[in-house]
Write a protein that holds these residues in place. Structure first.
Motif, PDB file in Angstrom:
ATOM      1  N   GLY A 193      -7.994   5.830 -21.818  1.00  0.00           N
ATOM      2  CA  GLY A 193      -8.510   6.963 -21.059  1.00  0.00           C
ATOM      3  C   GLY A 193      -8.091   8.310 -21.621  1.00  0.00           C
ATOM      4  N   GLU A 194      -7.612   8.307 -22.861  1.00  0.00           N
ATOM      5  CA  GLU A 194      -7.274   9.547 -23.566  1.00  0.00           C
ATOM      6  C   GLU A 194      -6.202  10.343 -22.837  1.00  0.00           C
ATOM      7  OE1 GLU A 194     -10.959  11.603 -24.180  1.00  0.00           O
ATOM      8  OE2 GLU A 194     -11.850   9.948 -25.330  1.00  0.00           O
ATOM      9  N   ARG A 195      -5.213   9.619 -22.290  1.00  0.00           N
ATOM     10  CA  ARG A 195      -4.070  10.256 -21.646  1.00  0.00           C
ATOM     11  C   ARG A 195      -2.785   9.812 -22.348  1.00  0.00           C
ATOM     12  NH1 ARG A 195      -3.355   8.104 -16.632  1.00  0.00           N
ATOM     13  NH2 ARG A 195      -4.883   6.468 -17.017  1.00  0.00           N
ATOM     14  N   THR A 196      -1.985  10.763 -22.732  1.00  0.00           N
ATOM     15  CA  THR A 196      -0.660  10.478 -23.271  1.00  0.00           C
ATOM     16  C   THR A 196       0.316  10.384 -22.113  1.00  0.00           C
ATOM     17  OG1 THR A 196      -1.134  11.652 -25.329  1.00  0.00           O
ATOM     18  CG2 THR A 196       1.184  11.333 -24.768  1.00  0.00           C
ATOM     19  N   THR A 197       1.214   9.403 -22.157  1.00  0.00           N
ATOM     20  CA  THR A 197       2.204   9.234 -21.100  1.00  0.00           C
ATOM     21  C   THR A 197       3.599   9.369 -21.675  1.00  0.00           C
ATOM     22  OG1 THR A 197       0.717   7.691 -19.950  1.00  0.00           O
ATOM     23  CG2 THR A 197       3.012   7.765 -19.223  1.00  0.00           C
ATOM     24  N   LEU A 198       4.338  10.347 -21.172  1.00  0.00           N
ATOM     25  CA  LEU A 198       5.743  10.520 -21.540  1.00  0.00           C
ATOM     26  C   LEU A 198       6.595   9.887 -20.449  1.00  0.00           C
ATOM     27  CD1 LEU A 198       5.798  14.279 -22.677  1.00  0.00           C
ATOM     28  CD2 LEU A 198       5.323  12.247 -24.045  1.00  0.00           C
ATOM     29  N   VAL A 199       7.464   8.972 -20.833  1.00  0.00           N
ATOM     30  CA  VAL A 199       8.320   8.269 -19.880  1.00  0.00           C
ATOM     31  C   VAL A 199       9.780   8.525 -20.234  1.00  0.00           C
ATOM     32  CG1 VAL A 199       8.896   6.060 -18.799  1.00  0.00           C
ATOM     33  CG2 VAL A 199       6.569   6.469 -19.639  1.00  0.00           C
ATOM     34  N   GLU A 206       9.038  19.587 -26.393  1.00  0.00           N
ATOM     35  CA  GLU A 206       9.203  19.252 -27.807  1.00  0.00           C
ATOM     36  C   GLU A 206       7.952  18.621 -28.412  1.00  0.00           C
ATOM     37  OE1 GLU A 206      14.037  18.405 -27.861  1.00  0.00           O
ATOM     38  OE2 GLU A 206      12.640  16.729 -27.679  1.00  0.00           O
ATOM     39  N   THR A 207       7.253  17.810 -27.620  1.00  0.00           N
ATOM     40  CA  THR A 207       6.133  17.040 -28.180  1.00  0.00           C
ATOM     41  C   THR A 207       4.763  17.601 -27.817  1.00  0.00           C
ATOM     42  OG1 THR A 207       6.055  15.525 -26.276  1.00  0.00           O
ATOM     43  CG2 THR A 207       7.531  14.935 -28.092  1.00  0.00           C
ATOM     44  N   ALA A 208       4.670  18.370 -26.735  1.00  0.00           N
ATOM     45  CA  ALA A 208       3.366  18.887 -26.295  1.00  0.00           C
ATOM     46  C   ALA A 208       3.522  20.303 -25.758  1.00  0.00           C
ATOM     47  CB  ALA A 208       2.755  17.969 -25.241  1.00  0.00           C
ATOM     48  N   PRO A 209       3.946  21.248 -26.602  1.00  0.00           N
ATOM     49  CA  PRO A 209       4.196  22.610 -26.117  1.00  0.00           C
ATOM     50  C   PRO A 209       2.938  23.337 -25.662  1.00  0.00           C
ATOM     51  CG  PRO A 209       4.320  22.503 -28.511  1.00  0.00           C
ATOM     52  CD  PRO A 209       4.240  21.085 -28.030  1.00  0.00           C
ATOM     53  N   ASP A 210       1.762  22.784 -25.975  1.00  0.00           N
ATOM     54  CA  ASP A 210       0.518  23.409 -25.535  1.00  0.00           C
ATOM     55  C   ASP A 210       0.243  23.166 -24.052  1.00  0.00           C
ATOM     56  OD1 ASP A 210       0.298  20.719 -26.352  1.00  0.00           O
ATOM     57  OD2 ASP A 210      -1.891  20.858 -26.454  1.00  0.00           O
ATOM     58  N   THR A 225      10.738   8.133 -14.797  1.00  0.00           N
ATOM     59  CA  THR A 225       9.776   9.156 -14.410  1.00  0.00           C
ATOM     60  C   THR A 225       8.693   9.231 -15.474  1.00  0.00           C
ATOM     61  OG1 THR A 225       9.533  11.448 -13.647  1.00  0.00           O
ATOM     62  CG2 THR A 225      10.972  11.089 -15.533  1.00  0.00           C
ATOM     63  N   GLU A 226       7.493   9.643 -15.057  1.00  0.00           N
ATOM     64  CA  GLU A 226       6.345   9.687 -15.958  1.00  0.00           C
ATOM     65  C   GLU A 226       5.666  11.051 -15.899  1.00  0.00           C
ATOM     66  OE1 GLU A 226       4.598   5.112 -15.654  1.00  0.00           O
ATOM     67  OE2 GLU A 226       3.838   6.667 -14.305  1.00  0.00           O
ATOM     68  N   LEU A 227       5.251  11.530 -17.051  1.00  0.00           N
ATOM     69  CA  LEU A 227       4.343  12.665 -17.146  1.00  0.00           C
ATOM     70  C   LEU A 227       3.066  12.197 -17.820  1.00  0.00           C
ATOM     71  CD1 LEU A 227       6.692  15.591 -18.278  1.00  0.00           C
ATOM     72  CD2 LEU A 227       5.438  15.443 -16.110  1.00  0.00           C
ATOM     73  N   SER A 228       1.926  12.466 -17.189  1.00  0.00           N
ATOM     74  CA  SER A 228       0.625  12.102 -17.743  1.00  0.00           C
ATOM     75  C   SER A 228      -0.027  13.349 -18.307  1.00  0.00           C
ATOM     76  CB  SER A 228      -0.254  11.481 -16.651  1.00  0.00           C
ATOM     77  OG  SER A 228      -1.532  11.161 -17.163  1.00  0.00           O
ATOM     78  N   LEU A 229      -0.484  13.263 -19.573  1.00  0.00           N
ATOM     79  CA  LEU A 229      -1.051  14.408 -20.281  1.00  0.00           C
ATOM     80  C   LEU A 229      -2.490  14.094 -20.665  1.00  0.00           C
ATOM     81  CD1 LEU A 229       2.078  14.711 -20.535  1.00  0.00           C
ATOM     82  CD2 LEU A 229       1.695  15.650 -22.811  1.00  0.00           C
ATOM     83  N   SER A 252      -2.665  21.080 -18.497  1.00  0.00           N
ATOM     84  CA  SER A 252      -1.735  20.717 -17.438  1.00  0.00           C
ATOM     85  C   SER A 252      -1.208  19.307 -17.655  1.00  0.00           C
ATOM     86  CB  SER A 252      -2.408  20.801 -16.067  1.00  0.00           C
ATOM     87  OG  SER A 252      -2.819  22.119 -15.776  1.00  0.00           O
ATOM     88  N   ALA A 253       0.029  19.085 -17.247  1.00  0.00           N
ATOM     89  CA  ALA A 253       0.623  17.745 -17.218  1.00  0.00           C
ATOM     90  C   ALA A 253       0.841  17.361 -15.759  1.00  0.00           C
ATOM     91  CB  ALA A 253       1.946  17.724 -17.976  1.00  0.00           C
ATOM     92  N   PHE A 254       0.856  16.058 -15.503  1.00  0.00           N
ATOM     93  CA  PHE A 254       0.935  15.580 -14.130  1.00  0.00           C
ATOM     94  C   PHE A 254       2.121  14.635 -13.970  1.00  0.00           C
ATOM     95  CE2 PHE A 254      -3.343  16.880 -15.025  1.00  0.00           C
ATOM     96  CZ  PHE A 254      -3.613  17.707 -13.950  1.00  0.00           C
TER      97      PHE A 254
END
Length: 374
Positions: free
Chosen positions: A259-265, A320-324, A279-283, A289-291
């Motif tokens: 689904g073209e979402r990067t997940t930072l865990v 560090e990985t997604a400063p945009d 914890t998870e951030l969905s990009l 925006s991150a969720f």
């Protein structure tokens, strides 16, 4: 008004004649979302939604769309846990602004609840969103069963929900955090916490990954995922248990990637090597925006400040990985004082609320509080 309501066929892929209805249904969802919040940041696009519909091993999902001629003017979703003993179905309804007030929402909900009953579900939940500008509308208010929050009965969705026999079961705070330019601050806060006498001194360590969990953590990560359903504040909601194993964790990871979402865990690892919390951030690929999705610390591991460590660790990784990505949005139960305190300390501010509604059994006629959703 004449309209036609029919199930949405899930296509093999997008951009084909067979996917036209699915893509129209997705666009209608975004239009409804924008009418409530003033933006589409909370709406999934078709590429993000398609993998969720195509994988029904763990959750069932059915979409309905309402048509006026060739135009999609409303939609409803039914979502339910597939496990044995599950009783609930979540129903989300949306009608485009110029088609509201003519009975379409009620008919969509009647059809959606019929589908939920056919799936063997007897408890129905739904939600309605309240942007910040509507939180203090004049008139009577509904009090949440837990916490201190309340909402105006004049808010979009509230009268619809109560008219159809739903009760307010929980209020969630929608909060946002601007993160641009704060990476050094988050690094310093994380280092200060790690140097303290809390988690590190007790033998806990942090580890993070993107999209794909380490094999050796899968089993204990599955336990933590299952706890997200039953160990977080639920207000007056009926919540089904979820059965998780390593395969379900991997399936969720694959759906996100497809689904073209990067997940930072970010995970806290206990001295015995198991996951104590995560914890998870969905990009989404189409958003700045991150969720913030799941955040949980398992009961035996609470009291060491892991919640704050987990969130700080992931905010550092985000910078560090997604400063945009410029901001983070999160949803928390109004009664979840501990997690809300962490968010406030990090700088999250209130952006609105989501009302969670529930109707038990067959009392009353079909309906939910949702006039928006994704």
């Amino acid at each position: 008004m004449q309209f036609d309501i029919r199930p949405v066929t899930v296509p093999e892929r997008l951009g084909t004649p067979e996917s036209a209805d699915f893509e129209a249904y997705t666009e209608t969802t975004a239009v409804v979302e924008e009418s409530v919040w003033g933006h589409r940041r909370f709406a999934y696009d078709a590429a993000q939604l398609l993998p969720m519909f195509r994988d029904d091993r763990y959750t069932g999902r059915q979409a309905l769309a309402a048509w006026e001629g060739e135009r999609c003017i409303g939609r409803a979703d039914v979502l339910w846990e597939q496990g044995d003993g599950a009783r609930t179905a979540e129903i989300t309804v949306g009608v485009v602004p110029d088609a509201r007030g003519r009975g379409l929402g009620s008919e969509l909900l009647r059809r959606a609840e019929r589908h939920a009953r056919d799936a063997g579900r007897e408890v129905f939940t739904g939600y309605s969103d309240i942007p910040l500008s509507s939180l203090e509308l004049p008139g009577p208010r509904l009090e949440a069963p837990d916490g201190t929050g309340s909402m105006p009965t004049a808010a979009l969705g509230a009268s619809f929900a109560t008219r159809h026999g739903y009760r307010l079961a929980q209020l969630e705070r929608v909060s946002g955090l601007a993160v641009t330019g704060r990476l050094d601050e988050f690094r310093a806060l994380l280092a200060e916490r790690l140097a303290g006498r809390g988690a590190a001194a007790a033998g806990y360590r942090l580890t993070g990954w993107t999209d794909h969990a380490p094999d050796e953590l899968l089993d204990s990560l599955a336990v933590a995922h299952a706890s997200m359903a039953t160990d977080v504040p639920a207000g007056g909601l009926t919540v089904d248990e979820e059965v998780w194993d390593a395969a379900r964790v991997r399936a969720g990871e694959l759906r996100a990637v497809d689904g073209e979402r990067t997940t930072l865990v970010q995970a806290a690892i206990a001295p015995d090597g198991s996951v104590a919390g995560y914890t998870e951030l969905s990009l989404p690929s189409n958003s700045a925006s991150a969720f913030q999705w799941d955040t949980i610390v398992l009961g035996p591991h609470r009291g060491h400040g892991l919640g704050m460590l987990l969130k700080l660790g992931n905010l550092v990784r985000l910078g560090e990985t997604a400063p945009d990505h410029t901001d983070v949005f999160t949803w928390n139960a109004d009664e979840n004082e501990h997690m809300l305190a962490i968010n406030i300390a990090l700088g999250f501010t209130l952006r609105g609320m989501s009302a969670e509604w529930q109707r038990d059994g067959d009392a009353g006629s079909a309906g939910t509080g949702a006039t928006s959703g994704s």
